[in-house]
Motif scaffolding. Structure first.
Motif, short mmCIF file in Angstrom:
data_model
loop_
_atom_site.label_atom_id
_atom_site.label_comp_id
_atom_site.label_asym_id
_atom_site.label_seq_id
_atom_site.Cartn_x
_atom_site.Cartn_y
_atom_site.Cartn_z
N VAL A 183 -6.70 17.24 -13.79
CA VAL A 183 -6.32 15.92 -13.29
C VAL A 183 -4.81 15.73 -13.31
CG1 VAL A 183 -6.41 14.67 -15.50
CG2 VAL A 183 -7.00 13.47 -13.36
N GLU A 184 -4.11 16.48 -14.15
CA GLU A 184 -2.65 16.36 -14.16
C GLU A 184 -2.07 16.75 -12.80
OE1 GLU A 184 -4.38 17.72 -16.65
OE2 GLU A 184 -3.98 16.15 -18.15
N GLY A 185 -2.71 17.72 -12.15
CA GLY A 185 -2.25 18.13 -10.82
C GLY A 185 -2.40 17.01 -9.80
N VAL A 186 -3.44 16.22 -9.96
CA VAL A 186 -3.66 15.09 -9.04
C VAL A 186 -2.58 14.03 -9.26
CG1 VAL A 186 -5.40 13.60 -8.04
CG2 VAL A 186 -6.12 15.53 -9.44
N TRP A 187 -2.26 13.78 -10.54
CA TRP A 187 -1.22 12.79 -10.84
C TRP A 187 0.14 13.25 -10.32
CZ3 TRP A 187 -2.03 7.98 -11.70
CH2 TRP A 187 -3.17 7.55 -12.35
N GLU A 188 0.40 14.54 -10.41
CA GLU A 188 1.66 15.06 -9.87
C GLU A 188 1.71 14.86 -8.35
OE1 GLU A 188 1.96 19.12 -11.03
OE2 GLU A 188 2.13 18.67 -13.18
N GLN A 209 5.74 5.91 8.32
CA GLN A 209 5.44 5.09 7.15
C GLN A 209 3.93 4.99 6.93
OE1 GLN A 209 7.46 1.43 8.06
NE2 GLN A 209 9.50 2.29 7.72
N GLU A 210 3.19 4.75 8.03
CA GLU A 210 1.74 4.65 7.91
C GLU A 210 1.12 5.99 7.51
OE1 GLU A 210 0.34 3.02 11.57
OE2 GLU A 210 0.85 0.95 11.01
N ALA A 211 1.67 7.07 8.04
CA ALA A 211 1.18 8.39 7.68
C ALA A 211 1.35 8.66 6.19
CB ALA A 211 1.90 9.47 8.50
N GLU A 212 2.53 8.32 5.65
CA GLU A 212 2.78 8.53 4.22
C GLU A 212 1.94 7.59 3.36
OE1 GLU A 212 4.20 10.97 3.02
OE2 GLU A 212 5.26 11.76 4.77
N LEU A 213 1.73 6.36 3.86
CA LEU A 213 0.85 5.43 3.13
C LEU A 213 -0.57 5.99 3.07
CD1 LEU A 213 0.24 2.75 1.75
CD2 LEU A 213 -0.01 1.71 4.03
N GLY A 214 -1.02 6.56 4.18
CA GLY A 214 -2.35 7.17 4.20
C GLY A 214 -2.46 8.31 3.20
N ASP A 215 -1.43 9.16 3.13
CA ASP A 215 -1.43 10.26 2.16
C ASP A 215 -1.49 9.73 0.73
OD1 ASP A 215 -1.23 11.97 4.28
OD2 ASP A 215 0.90 12.40 4.02
N LEU A 216 -0.74 8.66 0.47
CA LEU A 216 -0.73 8.07 -0.87
C LEU A 216 -2.11 7.50 -1.23
CD1 LEU A 216 0.96 7.23 -3.35
CD2 LEU A 216 1.50 5.10 -2.13
N LEU A 217 -2.72 6.79 -0.30
CA LEU A 217 -4.04 6.22 -0.54
C LEU A 217 -5.09 7.31 -0.75
CD1 LEU A 217 -4.04 3.32 2.08
CD2 LEU A 217 -3.94 3.08 -0.40
N PHE A 218 -5.00 8.39 0.03
CA PHE A 218 -5.97 9.47 -0.11
C PHE A 218 -5.84 10.15 -1.47
CE2 PHE A 218 -7.58 13.82 0.76
CZ PHE A 218 -8.89 13.47 1.10
N THR A 219 -4.61 10.29 -1.94
CA THR A 219 -4.40 10.86 -3.27
C THR A 219 -4.97 9.95 -4.35
OG1 THR A 219 -2.35 11.89 -2.48
CG2 THR A 219 -2.70 11.85 -4.85
N LEU A 220 -4.80 8.65 -4.18
CA LEU A 220 -5.36 7.68 -5.13
C LEU A 220 -6.88 7.75 -5.13
CD1 LEU A 220 -4.48 5.56 -7.17
CD2 LEU A 220 -4.53 3.86 -5.34
N ILE A 221 -7.48 7.96 -3.97
CA ILE A 221 -8.93 8.13 -3.89
C ILE A 221 -9.36 9.36 -4.67
CG2 ILE A 221 -10.78 8.80 -2.29
CD1 ILE A 221 -9.47 6.90 -0.24
#
Length: 280
Positions: A183-188, A209-221
């Motif tokens: 899980v540390e890899g996911v947090w990184e 901006q929307e593309a990067e927001l999508g990447d951030l949200l997918f990582t949070l998922i």
């Protein structure tokens, strides 16, 4: 089965069919060029899409509330959308409610050979495996085609709400080996995506901006998946809590909230949180 029991069951089935037929007749009248409803006559399958989605979500909300009357009412609203779509299609000889009902019945029989045929299964996992194989055959996919991960993920992206689709895609990709070692890899990855999102906000156009927001949200998922959390349920709970706190603020406010300063609103917000906590 006793004769009286059979008679009662037949009467129940007849009353159900009668109620369905009445609904079908009412919808047909609403769509009739002679004496129908102008609004209903203007609708197309495409214009009704928002209502299908809205009614499905209202069914979910009613089920969560465990209010049987609300569940029955919202299921009726959703059933109306099914009947209305079938009615519109029947007007141009595409299909009718008969084909809709027959299609799903035949599909259920095909996909449950352990119930309607002689296939033996040991557990729910085998049921699911058979289901996927039968579904692939129905779609004309070969055994090799059925193993293409991208085809499954494309269906999730097209048919599910984005947050739910993101979780499904994350789960299937992880099962196929697209996974962090810990899980540390996911947090990184989350920290990396957060930095890229901030950079895009400062220096990139809206599309980036929307593309990067999508990447951030997918990582949070993905983080949610690692901790066995449901992001859709989490956001649903947050939305509810926000509205509950806002409602509490409005009950004690002596003027519109827009007339309060930010500090005053923060005070009211904290008071609302405290009151709600005591009520639980």
């Amino acid at each position: 089965m006793s004769g009286s029991h059979e008679q009662t069951q037949l009467m129940t089935e007849a009353s159900v069919l009668q109620a369905l037929q009445q609904l079908i007749d009412v919808v047909a009248q609403l769509r009739s060029p002679e004496g129908g409803c102008p609004w209903d006559l203007e609708q197309t399958p495409q214009t009704l899409i928002p209502y299908v989605i809205e009614e499905a979500y209202e069914v979910v909300d009613a089920i969560r509330s465990e209010d049987k009357d609300a569940i029955a009412e919202e299921l009726g609203d959703l059933l109306l959308q099914v009947v209305l779509q079938a009615q519109i299609a029947s007007e141009t000889d595409q299909f009718s409610l008969k084909e809709v009902a027959q299609g799903i019945t035949q599909k259920l029989i095909r996909r449950h050979p352990h119930v309607f045929a002689d296939v033996q299964v040991q557990n729910a996992a085998e049921v699911h495996q058979n289901w996927e194989q039968i579904k692939a055959a129905e779609k004309g996919e070969t055994t090799a085609d059925a193993h293409f991960l991208s085809r499954k993920l494309t269906r999730y992206a097209r048919t599910l709400p984005p947050l739910m689709g993101g979780m499904k895609i994350s789960q299937k990709a992880a099962a196929a080996g697209f996974e962090w070692e810990n899980v540390e890899g996911v947090w990184e990855k989350f920290s990396e995506e957060l930095a890229e999102f901030k950079e895009a906000l400062e220096h990139k156009d809206q599309a980036e901006q929307e593309a990067e927001l999508g990447d951030l949200l997918f990582t949070l998922i993905n983080i949610a998946r690692w901790y066995d959390l449901d992001p859709s349920e989490a956001l649903h709970g947050t939305n509810d809590r926000f509205i509950q706190r806002l409602s509490k603020m409005e009950t004690v406010a002596d003027r519109p909230l827009s007339d309060y300063t930010l500090d005053e609103l923060e005070t009211l917000w904290q008071q609302a949180k405290a009151r709600l906590a005591k009520e639980r």
